[in-house]
Design a protein around this motif. Structure first.
Motif, PDB file in Angstrom:
ATOM      1  N   MET A   1      -4.417 -10.084   7.206  1.00 47.30           N
ATOM      2  CA  MET A   1      -4.529  -8.638   7.130  1.00 47.30           C
ATOM      3  C   MET A   1      -3.176  -8.048   6.756  1.00 47.30           C
ATOM      4  O   MET A   1      -2.155  -8.394   7.334  1.00 47.30           O
ATOM      5  CB  MET A   1      -4.991  -8.086   8.478  1.00 47.30           C
ATOM      6  N   PHE A   2      -3.195  -7.163   5.788  1.00 42.87           N
ATOM      7  CA  PHE A   2      -1.989  -6.469   5.358  1.00 42.87           C
ATOM      8  C   PHE A   2      -2.136  -4.988   5.655  1.00 42.87           C
ATOM      9  O   PHE A   2      -3.173  -4.390   5.379  1.00 42.87           O
ATOM     10  CB  PHE A   2      -1.740  -6.650   3.864  1.00 42.87           C
ATOM     11  N   LEU A   3      -1.094  -4.400   6.209  1.00 39.35           N
ATOM     12  CA  LEU A   3      -1.051  -2.973   6.476  1.00 39.35           C
ATOM     13  C   LEU A   3      -0.429  -2.297   5.265  1.00 39.35           C
ATOM     14  O   LEU A   3       0.626  -2.730   4.784  1.00 39.35           O
ATOM     15  CB  LEU A   3      -0.201  -2.729   7.734  1.00 39.35           C
ATOM     16  N   VAL A   4      -1.088  -1.237   4.756  1.00 39.63           N
ATOM     17  CA  VAL A   4      -0.583  -0.536   3.578  1.00 39.63           C
ATOM     18  C   VAL A   4      -0.538   0.958   3.826  1.00 39.63           C
ATOM     19  O   VAL A   4      -1.180   1.490   4.743  1.00 39.63           O
ATOM     20  CB  VAL A   4      -1.442  -0.820   2.321  1.00 39.63           C
TER      21      VAL A   4
ATOM     22  N   VAL B   1      -9.541  -1.673   3.704  1.00 40.40           N
ATOM     23  CA  VAL B   1     -10.147  -0.452   4.234  1.00 40.40           C
ATOM     24  C   VAL B   1      -9.569   0.772   3.539  1.00 40.40           C
ATOM     25  O   VAL B   1     -10.301   1.693   3.149  1.00 40.40           O
ATOM     26  CB  VAL B   1      -9.942  -0.372   5.768  1.00 40.40           C
ATOM     27  N   VAL B   2      -8.260   0.808   3.340  1.00 38.99           N
ATOM     28  CA  VAL B   2      -7.621   1.929   2.654  1.00 38.99           C
ATOM     29  C   VAL B   2      -8.084   1.987   1.200  1.00 38.99           C
ATOM     30  O   VAL B   2      -8.396   3.063   0.675  1.00 38.99           O
ATOM     31  CB  VAL B   2      -6.078   1.843   2.752  1.00 38.99           C
ATOM     32  N   ASN B   3      -8.160   0.845   0.540  1.00 35.45           N
ATOM     33  CA  ASN B   3      -8.637   0.830  -0.846  1.00 35.45           C
ATOM     34  C   ASN B   3     -10.073   1.337  -0.944  1.00 35.45           C
ATOM     35  O   ASN B   3     -10.406   2.114  -1.851  1.00 35.45           O
ATOM     36  CB  ASN B   3      -8.538  -0.581  -1.439  1.00 35.45           C
ATOM     37  N   ALA B   4     -10.930   0.922  -0.016  1.00 34.06           N
ATOM     38  CA  ALA B   4     -12.321   1.382  -0.025  1.00 34.06           C
ATOM     39  C   ALA B   4     -12.398   2.892   0.190  1.00 34.06           C
ATOM     40  O   ALA B   4     -13.173   3.588  -0.486  1.00 34.06           O
ATOM     41  CB  ALA B   4     -13.132   0.641   1.041  1.00 34.06           C
TER      42      ALA B   4
END
Length: 143
Positions: A1-4, A57-60
């Motif tokens: 998992m990467f946080l962005v 999740v952010v990309n979605a």
């Protein structure tokens, strides 16, 4: 998992301050479920928003924003992997229209007017950090 962290701007012509408040309230509920944090500033029909969370999740969420008819001309200003969240206390902090000092616009935008479309990525990130400082001293919503 990467946080962005993703910072984008869009035009929200025709959206009133009251409508934006409703939108923000809905976003807070949805973001809490997705473990997304961030903040939004709305000024003169233009939105700048910072989203933080797991990359997928952010990309979605951003893909949903792009498809949302309320957003016109969405553009990513900055996107980067981060080690920690800036807005960890806010599922969606909201800085209302008219509550940012014009000096802040002068510092981060060309011409001294709120125009995130003219911001470089680094300026958008710095502007987001200033929003975080404002929220830290005033709470999740600046009135």
């Amino acid at each position: 998992m990467f946080l962005v962290e993703l910072i984008y701007a869009s035009r929200a012509d025709g959206i009133t301050g009251a409508q934006m408040t409703t939108i923000v309230e809905e976003a807070r509920v949805a973001n809490r479920k997705r473990f997304i944090t961030g903040a939004l500033h709305f000024q003169s029909g233009v939105v700048i928003q910072c989203l933080e969370g797991e990359r997928e999740v952010v990309n979605a969420l951003y893909n949903n924003i792009v498809r949302d008819a309320r957003h016109k001309d969405p553009v990513v200003l900055a996107f980067e992997q981060i080690d920690c969240r800036t807005f960890e206390r806010w599922n969606m902090g909201y800085v209302r229209e008219g509550l940012i000092s014009p000096d802040l616009y002068l510092k981060y935008a060309i011409g001294g007017k709120f125009d995130p479309f003219s911001m470089r990525g680094e300026s958008a990130v710095a502007f987001a950090r200033k929003l975080a400082l404002s929220l830290a001293t005033s709470g999740p919503e600046i009135h």
